[in-house]
Every structure is written in C-alpha cells, then in structure tokens.
Enzyme design. Structure first.
Site, PDB file in Angstrom:
ATOM      1  CE  LYS A 151     -10.910   3.507   8.588  1.00 33.19           C
ATOM      2  NZ  LYS A 151      -9.426   2.953   8.882  1.00 33.19           N
ATOM      3  CG  HIS A 197     -10.065   0.251   3.314  1.00 30.67           C
ATOM      4  ND1 HIS A 197      -9.665  -0.279   4.582  1.00 30.67           N
ATOM      5  CD2 HIS A 197     -10.017   1.662   3.745  1.00 30.67           C
ATOM      6  CE1 HIS A 197      -8.991   0.570   5.236  1.00 30.67           C
ATOM      7  NE2 HIS A 197      -9.424   1.961   4.753  1.00 30.67           N
ATOM      8  CD  GLU A 245      -6.601   4.334   2.676  1.00 31.76           C
ATOM      9  OE1 GLU A 245      -7.059   5.439   2.906  1.00 31.76           O
ATOM     10  OE2 GLU A 245      -7.289   3.249   2.941  1.00 31.76           O
ATOM     11  CG  ASN A 260     -13.223   4.804   5.233  1.00 25.72           C
ATOM     12  OD1 ASN A 260     -14.661   4.266   5.320  1.00 25.72           O
ATOM     13  ND2 ASN A 260     -12.129   3.709   4.937  1.00 25.72           N
ATOM     14  CD  GLU A 310      -9.921  -0.363   8.358  1.00 19.95           C
ATOM     15  OE1 GLU A 310     -11.216  -0.292   7.968  1.00 19.95           O
ATOM     16  OE2 GLU A 310      -8.803   0.255   8.696  1.00 19.95           O
ATOM     17  CB  SER A 339      -2.077   8.504  10.600  1.00 21.22           C
ATOM     18  OG  SER A 339      -2.302   7.353  11.212  1.00 21.22           O
ATOM     19  N   GLY A 355      -4.842   4.243  10.616  1.00 23.07           N
ATOM     20  CA  GLY A 355      -5.058   4.207  12.062  1.00 23.07           C
ATOM     21  C   GLY A 355      -4.201   4.174  13.121  1.00 23.07           C
TER      22      GLY A 355
HETATM   23  C1  PEP Z   1      -8.511   4.648   6.095  1.00 22.22           C
HETATM   24  O1  PEP Z   1      -8.554   3.601   6.741  1.00 22.22           O
HETATM   25  O2  PEP Z   1      -9.047   4.923   4.894  1.00 22.22           O
HETATM   26  C2  PEP Z   1      -7.621   5.797   6.580  1.00 22.22           C
HETATM   27  C3  PEP Z   1      -6.930   6.336   5.874  1.00 22.22           C
HETATM   28  O3  PEP Z   1      -7.543   5.732   8.211  1.00 22.22           O
HETATM   29  P1  PEP Z   1      -6.782   6.681   9.134  1.00 22.22           P
HETATM   30  O4  PEP Z   1      -6.828   8.249   8.548  1.00 22.22           O
HETATM   31  O5  PEP Z   1      -7.493   6.829  10.361  1.00 22.22           O
HETATM   32  O6  PEP Z   1      -5.614   6.390   9.260  1.00 22.22           O
END
Ligand code: PEP
Length: 252
Positions: free
Chosen positions: A11, A96, A168, A9, A98, A214, A174
């Site tokens: 983003k 997601h 998630e 992803n 976000e 992460s 992040g």
């Molecule tokens: C995400 O936002 O889908 C995600 C998993 O981000 P990160 O791997 O950077 O934590």
C-alpha cells in the site's frame, strides 16, 4: 496445475530506502529457505525499478499496485502500464477496494486498466469482494460475480491465463477480522464456478484465487488448507519480513 501464491501489498508504506531494506531482508531469507509457492511483492511505483533489479535473480516477483487507464499522454501524475512493465515488474494489482472506494475506480475504468495491463505484458491480480453491509444482506456472491463481469469476464481465454483473482472481503481488510476458512472457501468455490461458466472447467481449475483480509501466520495454514484457496494477498503482515515469511511458510 494452478500456482500457489503469497503476494504482499505494501500500500502507501515504505520510503525507497525502507523498501529496499525490507526486500533485501526477504530475498536473503528466501535464498536460504526456498518457498513452496510463488512470492510477489506489490509496491508503490517509486520502488518498482529498484526492486525489480534487486530481486531479478531471486524467487520474488514484483508487482505494481495500480496503473493508469490511459495509454500515454497528458495525464499528470499517472503511471501507464507500459511504464510499469519497463521497470521489470511482472504484475499489477487492480480493483483493490481502497482504489474503488477512495479513487472512484468504476468497473469500466478497471476494465480499461486490465486491458492495458495485459496488452503491455503484465499479469493482473484482480481484487473483488463485498462490504460488511453486502455480506450481512447475503449479497457476497452477487457482488463478486458483478465485479468479475464488469471488468474481467470480457477477456479471451488466452488473456485469462494472465489473471489471478484475489477475494478480499472489505470488512476483513486491515480490521483484524478474518473470514473464517469455511466462509472464504465457500465464496472461493463460487468464484471458481463463475470462472468455469465463462472459461470452462479446466481454465477455472488453473486459476489461482487468493484470499485477502487480515491474513497472518496464525490463520494462513487453515485458510490455505482449503481446496479453493490458492494463497493470499497480504497487506499489514507483508510489511515485516518475519511476518510475511510466516505466511509463506503456511505452504510448507
Ligand atoms: C489488502 O489490503 O490487500 C489486505 C489484505 O490488507 P490486510 O492484510 O492488512 O487486511
């Protein structure tokens, strides 16, 4: 048999040229060393047509990161599911955290997006997961169940075949804080049970449930080693080919 998947992803990262460079690097690496899982890259809309063409004979599928909750018309700045499909993309990431948080995407809006994505022949990577406060209050199961009920559990059994779930935990996205493999497995197993309650044991067994938050090459093998974790949705570590490849290699 459910699919093992590693999905990136990006983003809001990468210009068109940077995206082409990254996708080309990944394509070349994976042409030499075939992955043991499905590989998807989720990109901003501007990359979709170019990357779909670039990756059409490769092992990498392309995903959008969003689509509109309206079919077409006077919605300035929006991109419909039909438009996404017309680029050659196969998937769309919806739900997601976000988008839920910064763009006020409610369960009802997400339900409309899911319906339009499926109606236009896209597969959906549907994200769910709890906040830190909800985890501390031990509400993660209730939150995940409610998010599924709010936006995807109305689908028919036939439609469900085109759904991938991504768990998630918001506190892990992040932040460098990963859920432990045990924490992730516990909730993945619960999510699978919720799917079984609605669609039956076979459909639940066939559903890919990805972990996101992460995830990196160093922790992916332990996470993916759990029976109910079928791969990852990867943010930060999908932005550099060697990092992303390191996670794909967790399936070896
Ligand atoms: C995400 O936002 O889908 C995600 C998993 O981000 P990160 O791997 O950077 O934590």
């Amino acid at each position: 048999m459910r699919k093992k998947i590693v999905a990136g992803n990006w983003k809001m990262n990468k210009t068109l040229q940077e995206g082409v460079a990254l996708a080309t690097e990944l394509k070349n690496i994976l042409a030499v060393e075939k992955p043991n899982c499905e590989v998807i890259i989720g990109t901003p809309f501007i990359h979709l047509a170019t990357l779909s063409e670039l990756l059409k004979d490769s092992v990498i599928a392309v995903s959008a990161e969003n689509c509109a909750n309206k079919e077409s018309g006077a919605y300035t700045g929006e991109v419909s599911a039909a438009m996404v499909k017309s680029t050659g993309a196969e998937y769309v990431i919806l739900g997601h955290s976000e988008r839920r948080e910064y763009y006020n995407e409610t369960p009802e809006i997400l339900k409309e997006k899911v319906d339009l994505a499926l109606a236009n022949g896209l597969k959906v990577i549907f994200c769910i997961g709890e906040s830190l406060a909800e985890r501390e209050a031990n509400k993660q199961e209730a939150v995940c169940k409610a998010e599924l009920e709010g936006s995807v559990f109305h689908l028919s059994a036939e439609q469900w075949k085109n759904i991938v779930i991504a768990y998630e935990p918001i506190w892990a996205i992040g932040t460098g804080k990963t859920a432990t493999a045990e924490q992730a497995e516990e909730i993945h197993a619960y999510i699978r049970k919720c799917v079984a309650d609605v669609y039956g044991a076979q459909a639940a067994d066939d559903t890919s449930i990805l972990y996101g938050g992460s995830c990196k090459a160093s922790n992916a093998p332990e996470l993916f080693g759990k029976p109910d974790i079928d791969g990852g949705l990867i943010g930060g570590a999908s932005l550099k080919a060697p990092d992303f490849k390191g996670i794909i290699d967790a399936w070896k």
